[in-house]
Structures are given as C-alpha cells and as structure tokens.
Design a protein around this motif. Structure first.
Motif, PDB file in Angstrom:
ATOM      1  N   PRO A   1      -2.860   0.343   1.970  1.00  7.43           N
ATOM      2  CA  PRO A   1      -2.546  -1.022   1.099  1.00  7.43           C
ATOM      3  C   PRO A   1      -2.481  -2.435   1.596  1.00  7.43           C
TER       4      PRO A   1
ATOM      5  N   GLY B   1      -0.305  -4.164  -1.641  1.00  3.67           N
ATOM      6  CA  GLY B   1       1.421  -2.804  -2.308  1.00  3.67           C
ATOM      7  C   GLY B   1       1.435  -3.090  -3.908  1.00  3.67           C
TER       8      GLY B   1
ATOM      9  N   CYS C   1      -0.072  -1.838  -6.242  1.00  4.75           N
ATOM     10  CA  CYS C   1       0.010  -0.862  -7.275  1.00  4.75           C
ATOM     11  C   CYS C   1       0.265   0.470  -6.273  1.00  4.75           C
TER      12      CYS C   1
ATOM     13  N   THR D   1      -8.636  -1.919  -2.602  1.00  7.27           N
ATOM     14  CA  THR D   1      -8.274  -1.584  -2.211  1.00  7.27           C
ATOM     15  C   THR D   1      -8.803   0.265  -2.247  1.00  7.27           C
TER      16      THR D   1
HETATM   17 FE1  FES Z   1      -2.643  -5.384  -4.471  1.00  3.32          FE
HETATM   18 FE2  FES Z   1      -3.517  -2.944  -4.990  1.00  3.32          FE
HETATM   19  S1  FES Z   1      -2.949  -3.308  -3.012  1.00  3.32           S
HETATM   20  S2  FES Z   1      -2.797  -4.293  -6.229  1.00  3.32           S
END
Ligand code: FES
Length: 156
Positions: A97, A100, A102, A138
């Motif tokens: 992540p 984080g 999504c 990511t």
């Molecule tokens: Fe930020 Fe996916 S980790 S939108």
C-alpha cells in the motif's frame, strides 16, 4: 424501511434499511464494517470489492433487495480475525500500500483470483486485477504481493 436478512462473514445479520439501500452503505453504516471503501459509486474502481458466494463483486451498486439471504458475503474483515490471512501477510511482505485507500478492494480481488487459480501467471494477475484502480500507482507491488502469496500457497 424494510427488513433484510444477510449472511456476512459467517454471521446472520438482520438489517432495517430503505428499499433500494446499497450493500456498501449497509456494510459501513449499519454494520460498522468500514474496511470496504467508497471509491466511485459506479462499479468502476474496485475500492468496494467484497465476495458474494465466493465471487468478487462491487458493493457500491448492489441493492440489498437483490441479495439472496443465504448467499454468503465476505468483506475484508472476514478474511481473518487479526489480519493474518496469507494474502494479507503477502501484502505486508511486499509493502504494497501507499495511501491504502484502495487496498482492501485489491486484496479481496486478489483472494478471489488465488481461490480460482493458485498459480497465476503475471499476465493472469494483470488481467484479473485490471478493474481495481489505485490512484497511488502501487500496481507493481500488488503484482509482487500476489506472486508472494501464490508461491507460499504452492510451497505449503
Ligand atoms: Fe492509494 Fe491505492 S494505495 S489508492
């Protein structure tokens, strides 16, 4: 208001909600299962991914009225009591992540993939995860996390 019976993370829940209430908001606001996120509201980003009868679905567009009360729904909270599901552990190992937001949806999609195909190729992973967007980009770490989980599954 209408009464609905739902089977979520192995437990029966009776919920009073408006006709047309959507699964995402019932999970978050009635049941406190806030791991499932609101992203786009039109089933295009995958932040709200949960499982229904083992299949990944977008909770933001599913009306309660369309859910069979015997259909098992699993949210990120239902994967493990303490965040130690093998896919969650692989996510930590890959440091997947960024913000984080999504990631619960990404993990739920990945778990569904590995349940169908325990040894996906990189192309299989990219194709299956294609509808789960990450505004932080990511994607490569997500692919790595799924490969880690797959390799551990294969070697256990
Ligand atoms: Fe930020 Fe996916 S980790 S939108």
């Amino acid at each position: 208001m209408k009464s609905y019976s739902l089977k979520i993370n192995g437990k029966k829940h009776e919920v009073e909600a408006d006709e047309g209430a959507l699964l995402l908001w019932v999970l978050r606001e009635h049941l406190g299962l806030t791991g499932t996120k609101y992203g786009c509201g039109i089933a295009q980003c995958g932040a709200c991914t949960v499982h229904m009868a083992g299949q990944p679905v977008r909770a933001c567009t599913i009306p309660l009225s369309g859910i069979d009360q015997n259909q098992e729904i699993t949210t990120i909270e239902g994967l493990s009591e303490d965040g130690t599901h093998p896919v969650q552990m692989a996510w930590i190992e890959a440091q997947a992540p960024q913000c984080g937001y999504c990631q619960s949806g990404q993990i739920m999609q990945a778990v569904a993939l590995l349940e169908q195909n325990s040894s996906p190729s990189r192309e299989d992973i990219k194709s299956y995860m294609n509808g789960n967007l990450c505004r932080c980009g990511t994607y490569m770490r997500i692919v790595k996390a799924i490969e880690i989980a797959s390799n551990k599954q294969m070697n256990s």
